[in-house]
Design a protein around this motif. Structure first.
Motif, PDB file in Angstrom:
ATOM      1  N   VAL A 346       0.820  -1.209   0.000  1.00 16.86           N
ATOM      2  CA  VAL A 346       0.000   0.000   0.000  1.00 16.86           C
ATOM      3  C   VAL A 346       0.853   1.258   0.000  1.00 16.86           C
ATOM      4  CG1 VAL A 346      -1.672   1.343   1.312  1.00 16.86           C
ATOM      5  CG2 VAL A 346      -1.973  -1.129   1.082  1.00 16.86           C
ATOM      6  N   GLU A 347       1.888   1.299   0.833  1.00 19.90           N
ATOM      7  CA  GLU A 347       2.708   2.506   0.911  1.00 19.90           C
ATOM      8  C   GLU A 347       3.446   2.757  -0.396  1.00 19.90           C
ATOM      9  OE1 GLU A 347       2.615   4.786   3.236  1.00 19.90           O
ATOM     10  OE2 GLU A 347       1.027   3.559   4.116  1.00 19.90           O
ATOM     11  N   ALA A 348       3.972   1.699  -0.990  1.00 18.31           N
ATOM     12  CA  ALA A 348       4.666   1.850  -2.274  1.00 18.31           C
ATOM     13  C   ALA A 348       3.692   2.316  -3.355  1.00 18.31           C
ATOM     14  CB  ALA A 348       5.312   0.527  -2.675  1.00 18.31           C
ATOM     15  N   TYR A 349       2.472   1.796  -3.285  1.00 18.96           N
ATOM     16  CA  TYR A 349       1.440   2.196  -4.248  1.00 18.96           C
ATOM     17  C   TYR A 349       1.122   3.681  -4.109  1.00 18.96           C
ATOM     18  CZ  TYR A 349      -3.262   2.338  -6.365  1.00 18.96           C
ATOM     19  OH  TYR A 349      -4.371   2.659  -7.124  1.00 18.96           O
ATOM     20  N   LYS A 350       0.948   4.142  -2.883  1.00 18.26           N
ATOM     21  CA  LYS A 350       0.646   5.550  -2.645  1.00 18.26           C
ATOM     22  C   LYS A 350       1.781   6.452  -3.117  1.00 18.26           C
ATOM     23  CE  LYS A 350      -2.465   5.026   1.344  1.00 18.26           C
ATOM     24  NZ  LYS A 350      -2.634   5.315   2.795  1.00 18.26           N
ATOM     25  N   LYS A 351       3.023   6.031  -2.885  1.00 16.42           N
ATOM     26  CA  LYS A 351       4.174   6.822  -3.307  1.00 16.42           C
ATOM     27  C   LYS A 351       4.241   6.922  -4.835  1.00 16.42           C
ATOM     28  CE  LYS A 351       7.096   5.947   0.737  1.00 16.42           C
ATOM     29  NZ  LYS A 351       8.337   5.298   1.231  1.00 16.42           N
ATOM     30  N   SER A 352       3.917   5.824  -5.514  1.00 17.08           N
ATOM     31  CA  SER A 352       3.924   5.841  -6.991  1.00 17.08           C
ATOM     32  C   SER A 352       2.898   6.832  -7.519  1.00 17.08           C
ATOM     33  CB  SER A 352       3.634   4.438  -7.529  1.00 17.08           C
ATOM     34  OG  SER A 352       4.650   3.530  -7.164  1.00 17.08           O
ATOM     35  N   LEU A 353       1.705   6.824  -6.927  1.00 16.90           N
ATOM     36  CA  LEU A 353       0.669   7.763  -7.361  1.00 16.90           C
ATOM     37  C   LEU A 353       1.058   9.203  -7.038  1.00 16.90           C
ATOM     38  CD1 LEU A 353      -2.601   5.871  -6.308  1.00 16.90           C
ATOM     39  CD2 LEU A 353      -1.643   6.103  -8.603  1.00 16.90           C
ATOM     40  N   ALA A 354       1.704   9.396  -5.881  1.00 18.55           N
ATOM     41  CA  ALA A 354       2.124  10.748  -5.500  1.00 18.55           C
ATOM     42  C   ALA A 354       3.152  11.298  -6.476  1.00 18.55           C
ATOM     43  CB  ALA A 354       2.691  10.733  -4.082  1.00 18.55           C
ATOM     44  N   ARG A 355       4.093  10.450  -6.929  1.00 19.37           N
ATOM     45  CA  ARG A 355       5.096  10.897  -7.906  1.00 19.37           C
ATOM     46  C   ARG A 355       4.435  11.308  -9.215  1.00 19.37           C
ATOM     47  NH1 ARG A 355       8.261   6.646  -5.626  1.00 19.37           N
ATOM     48  NH2 ARG A 355       7.518   5.197  -7.245  1.00 19.37           N
ATOM     49  N   ILE A 356       3.442  10.526  -9.631  1.00 20.04           N
ATOM     50  CA  ILE A 356       2.731  10.844 -10.866  1.00 20.04           C
ATOM     51  C   ILE A 356       1.986  12.172 -10.724  1.00 20.04           C
ATOM     52  CG2 ILE A 356       0.791  10.142 -12.330  1.00 20.04           C
ATOM     53  CD1 ILE A 356       1.738   7.234 -11.899  1.00 20.04           C
TER      54      ILE A 356
END
Length: 383
Positions: A346-356
């Motif tokens: 979940v945390e990695a997923y959120k970080k990926s979306l935040a970068r985008i």
């Protein structure tokens, strides 16, 4: 002459509706010796077999069955194994075909012999051919509103414990006015119908097994329905997707070719079955935005946004000024689909979306606006 069309009707405990569907096929204006009907029974326990065996038709009628329920895909494949026609027409047990149905299908296939020809979205109209005691309160209220103007509603319906027929097979065969008294216009919004009929993006969604016709050789080529789909939902679109990958064209008939027999909503099952969607993603991977987008914007919930997003994405790749945003949008949908199907961290997923989202910030193109919207929607997958 050889059978031209094989009409396959899968059924499970729908004896009341099925008899009307068979009666409707008796009224076809297309020559009876050129089509056959195959009832594929998925382990019914409501006397379906006995009723079929005593039902007299002037067209060839075959009954095949499984002793226990195996699901919608498996039972359709069983019917397909017994089909002899050049084309296969899949109809649901609750589909009341109008007399010109098969003749209309033939007209489309004459012009487009390799195409998938669908009765959707112009055959959404419904008919209350039976009253069901397990209608929900809102369904009972709606049924009452349709039957009352024709003096068909009875107060005792509310206390009924058994299914009450409102239209009989004889009414269908003799084409009395009984059916006209229980039909009502579709509740589907015009915008939804317009989007469903469009084939510029995701044309394979026209493959809806309520009434659809496909060349039998193409069905055999792709292996029929995927029998991993046991529960309700997506098994027809999965088949359509595989045919689309073979570059098979899709057409929808503009004519109304039949009515859906209304029944309690719980008969249908879950419209977007998440387990079946995971099967599709596992099978085809995460490179197709049309599949990935299902996880973020389910077409059954918002078809207009679903299709518009695909169109904007496609146009975005055509322009140098928006290509970067289009790539980010495609990446966003891929990340969301992977998380949906694989339950990534979940945390990695959120970080990926935040970068985008940081990369998309300040961009003003239409593609960028859709990108920002899809990133926000993707965040909700972990809420």
């Amino acid at each position: 002459m050889a059978i031209r069309y094989s009409v396959i009707i899968p059924t499970y405990n729908r004896a009341h509706q099925l008899l009307l569907t068979l009666a409707a096929l008796e009224t076809q204006t297309y020559p009876k010796h050129l089509f056959e009907v195959i009832v594929a029974d998925d382990g019914s326990t409501d006397g379906t077999k006995e009723q079929i065996q005593t039902f007299q038709t002037s067209y060839p009628l075959t009954y095949v069955s499984q002793t226990e329920q195996r699901g919608r895909s498996a039972i359709r494949n069983l019917g397909l194994q017994h089909a002899k026609g050049l084309y296969v027409i899949f109809c649901d047990a609750d589909f009341l075909a109008l007399p010109e149905f098969i003749r209309t299908v033939r007209q489309y296939h004459r012009k487009n012999p390799r195409a998938v020809v669908s009765g959707f979205p112009h055959s959404f109209a419904d008919a209350y051919t039976h009253y069901y005691p397990d209608f929900s309160p809102s369904e009972k209220e709606h049924c009452c509103s349709i039957l009352t103007p024709s003096n068909l509603w009875r107060p005792e319906f509310d206390a009924a414990n058994e299914i009450i027929p409102l239209v009989t097979p004889e009414d269908i065969i003799h084409q009395t006015d009984a059916l006209s008294k229980v039909t009502f216009p579709t509740k589907i919004p015009p915008a939804f119908i317009k989007q469903f009929a469009s084939t510029d993006v995701a044309p394979w969604m026209l493959l809806v097994t309520r009434c659809v016709s496909i060349r039998r050789s193409l069905l055999n080529r792709v292996g029929g329905f995927n029998e991993r789909f046991v529960l309700y939902g997506l098994e027809d679109w999965d088949l359509g997707y595989r045919l689309h990958r073979l570059k098979v064209p899709f057409y929808c008939m503009k004519e109304v070719v039949g009515y859906h027999q209304e029944h309690p909503t719980h008969f249908r099952g879950e419209v977007l079955n998440t387990e079946n969607l995971k099967i599709m993603l596992e099978t085809y991977g995460f490179n197709d935005s049309a599949l990935n987008l299902f996880c973020v914007v389910p077409p059954s919930a918002d078809l207009e946004t679903y299709k518009k997003t695909l169109r904007i994405l496609r146009r975005g790749f055509r322009s140098r000024t928006t290509r970067s945003s289009a790539r980010l949008l495609k990446k966003t949908l891929r990340i969301a689909a992977k998380h949906f199907a694989l339950q990534t961290d979940v945390e990695a997923y959120k970080k990926s979306l935040a970068r985008i989202q940081r990369k998309a910030k300040g961009r003003r193109s239409r593609v960028a606006r859709v990108l920002q919207d899809m990133a926000q929607r993707s965040e909700k997958l972990v809420e």
